[in-house]
Design a protein around this motif. Structure first.
Motif, PDB file in Angstrom:
ATOM      1  N   GLY A  91       0.859  -1.249  -0.061  1.00 46.24           N
ATOM      2  CA  GLY A  91      -0.007   0.000   0.102  1.00 46.24           C
ATOM      3  C   GLY A  91       0.921   1.216  -0.080  1.00 46.24           C
ATOM      4  N   PHE A  99      -4.556   6.498  -2.182  1.00 47.27           N
ATOM      5  CA  PHE A  99      -5.751   5.662  -1.292  1.00 47.27           C
ATOM      6  C   PHE A  99      -6.204   4.685  -2.128  1.00 47.27           C
ATOM      7  CE2 PHE A  99      -5.887   9.212   2.129  1.00 47.27           C
ATOM      8  CZ  PHE A  99      -4.502   8.917   2.223  1.00 47.27           C
ATOM      9  N   VAL A 123      -5.539   0.590  -2.011  1.00 47.12           N
ATOM     10  CA  VAL A 123      -6.851  -0.161  -1.489  1.00 47.12           C
ATOM     11  C   VAL A 123      -7.337  -1.383  -2.538  1.00 47.12           C
ATOM     12  CG1 VAL A 123      -9.386   0.006  -0.840  1.00 47.12           C
ATOM     13  CG2 VAL A 123      -8.004   1.490   0.015  1.00 47.12           C
ATOM     14  N   MET A 130      -7.122  -4.842   2.469  1.00 49.19           N
ATOM     15  CA  MET A 130      -7.406  -3.449   2.092  1.00 49.19           C
ATOM     16  C   MET A 130      -7.036  -2.396   3.128  1.00 49.19           C
ATOM     17  SD  MET A 130     -10.751  -4.364  -0.015  1.00 49.19           S
ATOM     18  CE  MET A 130     -11.208  -2.694  -0.371  1.00 49.19           C
ATOM     19  N   LEU A 131      -7.308  -2.753   4.270  1.00 47.18           N
ATOM     20  CA  LEU A 131      -7.125  -1.867   5.556  1.00 47.18           C
ATOM     21  C   LEU A 131      -5.639  -1.753   5.801  1.00 47.18           C
ATOM     22  CD1 LEU A 131     -10.054  -2.969   7.956  1.00 47.18           C
ATOM     23  CD2 LEU A 131      -9.855  -0.685   6.784  1.00 47.18           C
ATOM     24  N   LEU A 169      -4.311   0.373   2.881  1.00 43.38           N
ATOM     25  CA  LEU A 169      -5.012   1.773   3.351  1.00 43.38           C
ATOM     26  C   LEU A 169      -3.859   2.521   4.426  1.00 43.38           C
ATOM     27  CD1 LEU A 169      -6.732   4.207   3.216  1.00 43.38           C
ATOM     28  CD2 LEU A 169      -7.922   3.157   4.807  1.00 43.38           C
TER      29      LEU A 169
END
Length: 298
Positions: free
Chosen positions: A46, A72, A76, A206-207, A210
């Motif tokens: 990320g 972002f 993600v 994904m978090l 991020l």
């Protein structure tokens, strides 16, 4: 009073970042009962995707807002795609195996993801400081603080509220809660347990991505950034209680404030602050502050 304000602001700022780093890890453990060491790899990917996107957007003359939006969104999407592939090709085959094998598998995946970042972006550091500088500073009392760092706390609060809302106020969240407590009964009641587990791992990935994207404008994005992060993330979720979202919030605050206190008053001991807090908490509460009681099946 000024020192107390500095410690408080620094502690909350660091806690916001820690929560972003740890929320994906604790969510995956809560549903899959999986200690996901590969989480650090998703964080690193990320960060790299965000740094590359910010640089590309800046080269086309886009402002700080579009730069961050692209960074972002790109992080993600890439994190989610890689998380889906990892879960469907590797982890799904290991859920019924001993936990130690799954742990080794996620460690191997972490090493693979680290090498992927080197193959794609090379060994040189990437710098994406443009958005952080563009937003300037804000006065907090007598302090001048970067607006971007304050925004990081706001993002952490929004992620926490969004996670709470989904888990407690949506049908999907209730299905997730059911799977957490009893997979077999959930399947018998018609819940698609496999889809819930896959979706949870993808969201956790994904978090993690991020968190890396949010961090990219604040650091030099270099090989190995995922190693330190995974250690800190584990410290936060262990202190709060593995699998507890509220525990992740409290754990991040405790660690953030402890680190800020040590940094400003006992700088030589700052590096040990996180682990000292973890040792004290686990000595009193071996399963963390907010660990759920585990029912014994008869």
């Amino acid at each position: 009073m000024n020192l107390a304000l500095i410690i408080l602001v620094d502690g909350i700022s660091y806690a916001g970042w820690l929560f972003l780093v740890g929320i994906g890890l604790t969510l995956v453990f809560g549903v899959l009962r999986l200690v996901n060491i590969a989480h650090g790899g998703f964080y690193a990917i990320g960060a790299y995707v965000a740094a590359y996107a910010i640089g590309a957007a800046a080269s086309y003359g886009l402002g700080a807002g579009p730069q961050l939006l692209l960074a972002f969104a790109g992080a993600v999407v890439v994190g989610g795609l890689i998380g889906f592939l990892v879960e469907r090709t590797v982890l799904v085959r290991l859920y019924d195996h001993p936990e130690v094998l799954v742990l080794f598998a996620t460690y191997a995946l972490f090493l693979i993801l680290e090498d992927v970042t080197k193959l794609v972006w090379g060994g040189a550091s990437l710098y994406a400081f443009q958005p952080r500088n563009a937003f300037g500073t804000v006065a907090i009392g007598s302090l001048s603080y970067p607006v971007y760092d304050v925004a990081t706390v706001v993002i952490a609060v929004l992620v926490a509220l969004g996670t709470w809302f989904v888990l407690n106020r949506t049908r999907t969240g209730r299905c997730v809660t059911a799977v957490v407590h009893d997979r077999e009964m959930s399947a018998a009641m018609g819940v698609n347990v496999s889809a819930i587990m896959t979706g949870t791992f993808v969201v956790g990935s994904m978090l993690g991505a991020l968190a890396g994207a949010v961090t990219a404008p604040k650091i030099a994005v270099s090989p190995g950034i995922g190693v330190e992060v995974i250690v800190l993330a584990f410290a936060v979720v262990v202190i709060g209680g593995l699998g507890s979202i509220g525990g992740a919030v409290v754990g991040a605050l405790v660690v953030g404030l402890a680190r800020a206190f040590a940094t400003h008053l006992f700088p030589d001991l700052a590096v040990f602050a996180v682990y000292a807090v973890m040792a004290v908490v686990l000595a009193i509460r071996p399963y963390g502050l907010f660990a759920r009681p585990v029912a014994r099946k008869i």
